[in-house]
Design a protein around this motif. Structure first.
Motif, PDB file in Angstrom:
ATOM      1  N   ILE A 158       0.867  -1.205   0.042  1.00 56.19           N
ATOM      2  CA  ILE A 158      -0.140   0.044   0.140  1.00 56.19           C
ATOM      3  C   ILE A 158       0.916   1.178  -0.035  1.00 56.19           C
ATOM      4  O   ILE A 158       0.529   2.396  -0.722  1.00 56.19           O
ATOM      5  CB  ILE A 158      -0.962  -0.062   1.128  1.00 56.19           C
ATOM      6  N   ARG A 172      -9.726   4.290  -3.826  1.00 56.08           N
ATOM      7  CA  ARG A 172      -9.861   3.144  -3.216  1.00 56.08           C
ATOM      8  C   ARG A 172      -9.867   1.840  -4.337  1.00 56.08           C
ATOM      9  O   ARG A 172      -9.320   0.659  -4.064  1.00 56.08           O
ATOM     10  CB  ARG A 172     -11.319   2.913  -2.145  1.00 56.08           C
ATOM     11  N   LEU A 175      -6.351   1.185  -5.329  1.00 52.93           N
ATOM     12  CA  LEU A 175      -5.591   0.437  -4.342  1.00 52.93           C
ATOM     13  C   LEU A 175      -6.040  -1.117  -4.395  1.00 52.93           C
ATOM     14  O   LEU A 175      -5.327  -2.110  -4.357  1.00 52.93           O
ATOM     15  CB  LEU A 175      -5.995   0.880  -2.904  1.00 52.93           C
ATOM     16  N   ILE A 191      -9.898  -1.660   2.927  1.00 59.28           N
ATOM     17  CA  ILE A 191      -8.748  -0.835   2.606  1.00 59.28           C
ATOM     18  C   ILE A 191      -8.601   0.395   3.756  1.00 59.28           C
ATOM     19  O   ILE A 191      -7.436   0.453   4.297  1.00 59.28           O
ATOM     20  CB  ILE A 191      -9.045  -0.055   1.336  1.00 59.28           C
TER      21      ILE A 191
END
Length: 225
Positions: A158, A172, A175, A191
């Motif tokens: 991350i 999001r 990710l 997340i």
């Protein structure tokens, strides 16, 4: 292309230069190692053709010297020393290709043009920085202000993705795709949970947060101070 040919044998140098010029390239000839090293340091070239055994400065010493300065110009080594051990020495010294003598001129031209198309080698990025935050990509470690921060493998991925995207908002969905390899939203707060734990580790003892939330969108990393 502009080619630097470092070769002390006049017949070989003239033969190679003639073939290169007929193929449409510009050739600068250096007749010994000292001149070759000076030329390589003074002017930019697309490819260097380097004889292995030269007077004054050996070909491997030239190669090691220019690589030590950060010069990544592709280098093809020419040498009468054609056994495997010598080839390995040349490649380990920073050579991109190795052609034993005698050689076919057509092969030499083809190899040089191949190196020219490939261009300079790009150094591999092994470290990412954002302010006082340092990510060691080889050691898979994170430090901030010189202090090591223990992160999980997922947290590391991350943080790496956010820092690589520094200054840009990471959603999001981005990710999920790049860290979890999801092409859909699993409709969970997975997340937010991971980012929250990562933040606690990164910001403990520091006044400025590394990761900022962009409400309703995602996250952004700005340089930490």
């Amino acid at each position: 292309m502009h080619i630097l040919l470092i070769e002390d044998d006049p017949r070989v140098a003239d033969h190679v230069a003639k073939g290169m010029r007929e193929a449409g390239h510009i050739v600068t000839i250096a007749r010994d190692g000292r001149e070759g090293l000076l030329r390589a340091a003074a002017d930019p070239f697309d490819v260097i053709v380097l004889d292995r055994m030269l007077p004054h400065v050996d070909g491997l010493r030239i190669l090691q010297t220019i690589r030590a300065t950060g010069d990544v110009t592709p280098v093809l080594i020419l040498s009468a020393l054609g056994d495997v051990d010598e080839r390995i020495k040349g490649l380990r010294a920073g050579g991109d290709d190795y052609l034993p003598k005698p050689f076919a001129l057509s092969e030499l031209v083809a190899r040089v043009e191949g190196l020219g198309r490939r261009g300079p080698a790009i150094a591999e990025v092994t470290e990412l920085k954002s302010g006082d935050l340092v990510i060691d990509l080889l050691g898979r470690s994170v430090t901030r202000g010189g202090q090591r921060i223990d992160v999980t493998q997922r947290e590391f991925r991350i943080l790496e993705y956010l820092v690589r995207s520094a200054g840009r908002v990471v959603t999001r969905s981005m990710l999920l795709e790049h860290v979890w390899d999801y092409n859909f939203d699993p409709q969970t707060n997975i997340i937010d949970q991971h980012v929250s734990r990562l933040r606690q580790k990164l910001d403990r003892g520091f006044d400025v947060p590394v990761i900022e939330t962009v409400r309703g969108t995602g996250y952004v990393v700005r340089p930490a101070t």
